[in-house]
Design a protein around this motif. Sequence first.
Motif, PDB file in Angstrom:
ATOM      1  N   ALA A 286       0.831  -1.210   0.000  1.00  0.00           N
ATOM      2  CA  ALA A 286       0.000   0.000   0.000  1.00  0.00           C
ATOM      3  C   ALA A 286       0.869   1.266   0.000  1.00  0.00           C
ATOM      4  CB  ALA A 286      -0.929  -0.007   1.216  1.00  0.00           C
ATOM      5  N   ILE A 287       1.987   1.233   0.712  1.00  0.00           N
ATOM      6  CA  ILE A 287       2.914   2.375   0.691  1.00  0.00           C
ATOM      7  C   ILE A 287       3.436   2.579  -0.735  1.00  0.00           C
ATOM      8  CG2 ILE A 287       5.144   3.228   1.520  1.00  0.00           C
ATOM      9  CD1 ILE A 287       4.601   1.568   4.139  1.00  0.00           C
ATOM     10  N   GLU A 288       3.853   1.463  -1.348  1.00  0.00           N
ATOM     11  CA  GLU A 288       4.343   1.505  -2.735  1.00  0.00           C
ATOM     12  C   GLU A 288       3.283   2.093  -3.674  1.00  0.00           C
ATOM     13  OE1 GLU A 288       5.489  -2.434  -4.254  1.00  0.00           O
ATOM     14  OE2 GLU A 288       4.558  -1.868  -6.159  1.00  0.00           O
ATOM     15  N   LYS A 289       2.058   1.598  -3.539  1.00  0.00           N
ATOM     16  CA  LYS A 289       0.984   2.050  -4.431  1.00  0.00           C
ATOM     17  C   LYS A 289       0.605   3.507  -4.189  1.00  0.00           C
ATOM     18  CE  LYS A 289      -1.461  -2.308  -5.342  1.00  0.00           C
ATOM     19  NZ  LYS A 289      -2.728  -3.054  -5.102  1.00  0.00           N
ATOM     20  N   ALA A 290       0.513   3.899  -2.926  1.00  0.00           N
ATOM     21  CA  ALA A 290       0.096   5.269  -2.609  1.00  0.00           C
ATOM     22  C   ALA A 290       1.125   6.272  -3.134  1.00  0.00           C
ATOM     23  CB  ALA A 290      -0.094   5.424  -1.099  1.00  0.00           C
ATOM     24  N   ALA A 291       2.395   5.980  -2.893  1.00  0.00           N
ATOM     25  CA  ALA A 291       3.443   6.887  -3.373  1.00  0.00           C
ATOM     26  C   ALA A 291       3.457   6.918  -4.897  1.00  0.00           C
ATOM     27  CB  ALA A 291       4.801   6.439  -2.826  1.00  0.00           C
ATOM     28  N   ALA A 292       3.323   5.752  -5.509  1.00  0.00           N
ATOM     29  CA  ALA A 292       3.323   5.689  -6.977  1.00  0.00           C
ATOM     30  C   ALA A 292       2.126   6.441  -7.553  1.00  0.00           C
ATOM     31  CB  ALA A 292       3.312   4.232  -7.438  1.00  0.00           C
ATOM     32  N   ALA A 293       0.986   6.344  -6.879  1.00  0.00           N
ATOM     33  CA  ALA A 293      -0.231   7.011  -7.369  1.00  0.00           C
ATOM     34  C   ALA A 293      -0.024   8.518  -7.450  1.00  0.00           C
ATOM     35  CB  ALA A 293      -1.400   6.689  -6.435  1.00  0.00           C
ATOM     36  N   ILE A 294       0.610   9.071  -6.413  1.00  0.00           N
ATOM     37  CA  ILE A 294       0.854  10.523  -6.391  1.00  0.00           C
ATOM     38  C   ILE A 294       1.888  10.879  -7.469  1.00  0.00           C
ATOM     39  CG2 ILE A 294       1.658  12.470  -4.994  1.00  0.00           C
ATOM     40  CD1 ILE A 294      -0.889  11.313  -3.812  1.00  0.00           C
ATOM     41  N   CYS A 295       2.965  10.100  -7.535  1.00  0.00           N
ATOM     42  CA  CYS A 295       4.013  10.365  -8.531  1.00  0.00           C
ATOM     43  C   CYS A 295       3.456  10.297  -9.952  1.00  0.00           C
ATOM     44  CB  CYS A 295       5.156   9.360  -8.381  1.00  0.00           C
ATOM     45  SG  CYS A 295       6.147   9.595  -6.893  1.00  0.00           S
ATOM     46  N   ARG A 296       2.613   9.306 -10.186  1.00  0.00           N
ATOM     47  CA  ARG A 296       2.063   9.098 -11.530  1.00  0.00           C
ATOM     48  C   ARG A 296       1.273  10.329 -11.986  1.00  0.00           C
ATOM     49  NH1 ARG A 296       1.836   4.134 -13.535  1.00  0.00           N
ATOM     50  NH2 ARG A 296       1.546   2.973 -11.603  1.00  0.00           N
ATOM     51  N   ARG A 297       0.430  10.848 -11.088  1.00  0.00           N
ATOM     52  CA  ARG A 297      -0.406  11.999 -11.449  1.00  0.00           C
ATOM     53  C   ARG A 297       0.424  13.263 -11.685  1.00  0.00           C
ATOM     54  NH1 ARG A 297      -6.182  11.223 -11.231  1.00  0.00           N
ATOM     55  NH2 ARG A 297      -6.298   8.964 -11.449  1.00  0.00           N
ATOM     56  N   HIS A 298       1.535  13.377 -10.943  1.00  0.00           N
ATOM     57  CA  HIS A 298       2.367  14.579 -11.080  1.00  0.00           C
ATOM     58  C   HIS A 298       3.459  14.412 -12.136  1.00  0.00           C
ATOM     59  CE1 HIS A 298       0.839  17.353  -8.070  1.00  0.00           C
ATOM     60  NE2 HIS A 298       0.804  16.403  -7.164  1.00  0.00           N
ATOM     61  N   GLY A 299       3.636  13.191 -12.634  1.00  0.00           N
ATOM     62  CA  GLY A 299       4.717  12.957 -13.584  1.00  0.00           C
ATOM     63  C   GLY A 299       6.080  12.898 -12.913  1.00  0.00           C
TER      64      GLY A 299
END
Length: 196
Positions: free
Chosen positions: A147-160
């Motif tokens: 979940a930590i991996e996914k949450a951080a990736a989710a934010i990074c993905r949206r911001h590029g």
Amino acid sequence: MAPPMSANGILDALRDEGLTVVEVGDWRTHNRNHKGPWGPVHGVMIHHTVTKGRDHTVRLCRDGRPGLPGPLCHGVITKDGHVHLVGHGRANHAGKGDRDVLRAVIAEKALPHDNQANVDGNAHFYGFECENLGDGEDPWPEAQLLAIEKAAAAICRRHGWTARSVIGHLEWQPGKVDPRGFSMKTMRARIAERLK
Ligand SMILES: [Zn+2]
């Protein structure tokens, strides 16, 4: 560098990454915006709570404690791997940290050692508090690490952003030890793999 995502933007990003998200009370308007700026945002910061128990942990992160009003983060990641949204806007999680670290995060370069506390991190980082005693013995279940991996990736993905935009509190502010029990280097590698 970017303006922060809207509350709905964050909620959608987390759910699109496959996370189970719990909306806690008035999280959309619960913040410390009256105390200082929120944004531009440059990265994501990971913490441990030094608490035990889901409900107690979520409540503490929402309400804060004497001398440190909540929200203490944006999302609480409990041991079951659920993300509890407790705030949107400025939150009391990062405190002051190292300007050189912030520069490295913005440039997405390797981090220098944090040896000064001269810039306001609460303005510039999304924060996730993760339920763990932080004693180096309390286990980190795989569901929670995922979940930590996914949450951080989710934010990074949206911001590029790349995984280099994700740091631990211990990499930001001298004296901090969180998160303890897994390495941020390993977590960044997982996030980078997910973002491919
Ligand atoms: Zn912390």
